[in-house]
Scaffold this motif. Structure first.
Motif, PDB file in Angstrom:
ATOM      1  N   ALA A 217       3.107   0.573  15.896  1.00 57.97           N
ATOM      2  CA  ALA A 217       3.517   1.032  17.221  1.00 57.97           C
ATOM      3  C   ALA A 217       3.012   2.454  17.398  1.00 57.97           C
ATOM      4  O   ALA A 217       2.564   3.099  16.444  1.00 57.97           O
ATOM      5  CB  ALA A 217       5.039   0.976  17.377  1.00 57.97           C
ATOM      6  N   SER A 218       3.083   2.955  18.633  1.00 63.92           N
ATOM      7  CA  SER A 218       2.612   4.314  18.898  1.00 63.92           C
ATOM      8  C   SER A 218       3.454   4.966  19.978  1.00 63.92           C
ATOM      9  O   SER A 218       4.182   4.293  20.717  1.00 63.92           O
ATOM     10  CB  SER A 218       1.136   4.299  19.328  1.00 63.92           C
ATOM     11  N   LYS A 219       3.344   6.271  20.056  1.00 66.81           N
ATOM     12  CA  LYS A 219       3.992   7.021  21.133  1.00 66.81           C
ATOM     13  C   LYS A 219       3.138   8.230  21.468  1.00 66.81           C
ATOM     14  O   LYS A 219       2.332   8.708  20.654  1.00 66.81           O
ATOM     15  CB  LYS A 219       5.399   7.460  20.746  1.00 66.81           C
ATOM     16  N   ASP A 220       3.311   8.744  22.689  1.00 69.31           N
ATOM     17  CA  ASP A 220       2.616   9.928  23.173  1.00 69.31           C
ATOM     18  C   ASP A 220       3.662  10.975  23.558  1.00 69.31           C
ATOM     19  O   ASP A 220       4.710  10.645  24.115  1.00 69.31           O
ATOM     20  CB  ASP A 220       1.763   9.611  24.405  1.00 69.31           C
TER      21      ASP A 220
ATOM     22  N   GLY B 229       6.564   5.515  24.754  1.00 69.05           N
ATOM     23  CA  GLY B 229       6.118   4.567  23.747  1.00 69.05           C
ATOM     24  C   GLY B 229       7.256   4.115  22.857  1.00 69.05           C
ATOM     25  O   GLY B 229       8.406   3.985  23.293  1.00 69.05           O
ATOM     26  N   TYR B 230       6.944   3.883  21.601  1.00 65.94           N
ATOM     27  CA  TYR B 230       7.935   3.389  20.650  1.00 65.94           C
ATOM     28  C   TYR B 230       8.742   4.577  20.121  1.00 65.94           C
ATOM     29  O   TYR B 230       8.253   5.367  19.307  1.00 65.94           O
ATOM     30  CB  TYR B 230       7.247   2.660  19.502  1.00 65.94           C
ATOM     31  N   LEU B 231       9.989   4.721  20.575  1.00 67.96           N
ATOM     32  CA  LEU B 231      10.830   5.852  20.193  1.00 67.96           C
ATOM     33  C   LEU B 231      11.979   5.438  19.285  1.00 67.96           C
ATOM     34  O   LEU B 231      12.826   6.266  18.937  1.00 67.96           O
ATOM     35  CB  LEU B 231      11.391   6.532  21.451  1.00 67.96           C
ATOM     36  N   SER B 232      12.029   4.173  18.889  1.00 72.25           N
ATOM     37  CA  SER B 232      13.057   3.702  17.964  1.00 72.25           C
ATOM     38  C   SER B 232      12.687   4.097  16.535  1.00 72.25           C
ATOM     39  O   SER B 232      11.578   4.560  16.266  1.00 72.25           O
ATOM     40  CB  SER B 232      13.205   2.183  18.070  1.00 72.25           C
TER      41      SER B 232
END
Length: 400
Positions: free
Chosen positions: A198-201, A230-233
């Protein structure tokens, strides 16, 4: 070529040289690069206190995280208007971490820890180039951080502009980071619901303004905004929901706002500076937090400086947080992470710094304690996974 300005007086230097401003503003305002090459090394040992037996689901005391950090840095001038810096970090991490929370026979929340000791390491490189002008400085920075299951790439641009003969300084900056997460056991037979990738910005902007009030006093205010998408979990955490254990799941967007105020005052009679900081924070997940920090920078003979400091922190809980859930939520968001709970914390630090010719040495220690009882609002149900820790740091630097 820009003509150099007269350096600030000793009292003002003592105020501005020690953590006055927002990121990107860590030195006295000047129109030229330092003519010396600077190198340094810092070692830090971070140790979390063991989880008490009465908070652990097993009824036994459990060891927690240990982190050893090695940091190397170098700054070298290219000309009077340009310098470059590099910071290298190497960390080793081991220990157990909180996994999820369950109710005991009396309905009291108790912590389930990760079953096996975690071993990991992190390598990071941060670079910057700074350009100096008569009444301004601009900094271009970028870096990369890598762990076995995590990669982060960042970049940013910062600037400072002086007015009224350096009595006022406006600072501002923008930053961006891309983060990719790849759990080593994602979608495995043991953890089929854990994500594989997964990714986040993250984007950040800030602005600050500092004012010299008199030869002994400097004040600063600042505002910042950060947006995560994005994926913050947390893929390594779970939540107990109505008798079932589900993956930690949080909203995929987070807006964060912060306001800061800082005051520095130099006392001639004591040859010391008082540092007072306040930070207010809130985000779109419902967390509201405040931080107050007080430090005393005492100069002593033989180029010694002693710095005692105390910091108090308090926050409320996220809208979707619970230690455990008796029923399912309509939005499907669940997290029992202690970092999203309501709690307070008190930190006490002591540092000693010594200069000798071209050398500088520092040694510091910090003790941090957290708990529901420290929260500004009473009646907070304490998360059993809250952490207490100690940090010891030693640093050595040289100017050439």
């Amino acid at each position: 070529m820009d003509s150099p300005k007269k350096p600030p007086n000793a009292a003002l230097l003592a105020l501005t040289a020690t953590a006055l401003c927002l990121p990107g503003y860590s030195r006295p305002a000047q129109a030229w690069a330092d003519s010396n090459v600077h190198t340094g090394y810092r070692y830090s040992a971070y140790r979390e206190s063991a989880l008490p037996a009465d908070r652990n689901s097993t009824g036994l005391e459990a060891s927690r995280y240990h982190v050893d950090t090695h940091q190397f840095n170098v700054l070298w001038p290219s000309s009077e208007q340009l310098d470059f810096a590099a910071d290298l970090t190497y960390e080793t991490m081991s220990g157990a971490s909180p996994w999820f929370i369950v109710p005991d026979a009396n309905g009291k929340p108790v912590q389930v820890m990760s079953g096996a000791t975690i071993h990991d390491q992190r390598e990071a490189v941060q670079l910057h180039g700074r350009r100096y002008q008569e009444d301004a400085r601009q900094t271009l920075l970028g870096g990369i951080s890598h762990e076995r299951d995590y990669l982060s790439v960042n970049g940013g641009l910062e600037g400072e502009w002086d007015f009224s003969q350096q009595q006022q300084t406006l600072s501002a900056g923008v930053g961006y980071s891309y983060n990719r997460l790849s759990p080593t056991d994602g979608e495995s037979s043991a953890y089929p619901n854990r994500i594989a990738r997964a990714s986040k910005d993250t984007g950040t902007v800030y602005v600050g303004f500092s004012q010299v009030l008199d030869p002994q006093t400097v004040a600063q205010v600042g505002l910042s905004y950060e947006r995560e998408n994005g994926y913050l979990s947390d893929p390594y955490k779970e939540a107990y929901v109505a008798g079932n254990v589900l993956q930690d799941h949080r909203p995929d967007r987070r807006n964060e706002y912060a306001a800061t105020a800082r005051l520095r005052h130099y006392f001639d009679a004591a040859d010391a500076a008082l540092h007072l900081d306040y930070r207010y924070y809130r985000d779109s997940w419902g967390i509201v937090a405040s931080t107050v920090e007080l430090g005393w920078y005492q100069n002593l003979p033989w180029q010694l400086q002693v710095v005692p400091a105390v910091r108090y922190y308090t926050q409320g809980y996220a809208d979707f947080y619970q230690p455990f859930y008796t029923a399912a939520r309509p939005d499907g968001d669940y997290s029992s992470d202690y970092r999203l709970s309501a709690y307070g914390a008190l930190s006490i630090r002591l540092g000693v710094m010594k200069n000798w010719r071209e050398w500088s040495f520092s040694l510091s220690g910090e003790r941090y304690r957290s708990g529901g009882g420290y929260a500004a609002k009473g009646g907070v149900q304490e998360n059993p996974g809250l952490v207490d820790f100690s940090v010891i740091s030693a640093a050595l630097s040289r100017r050439f």
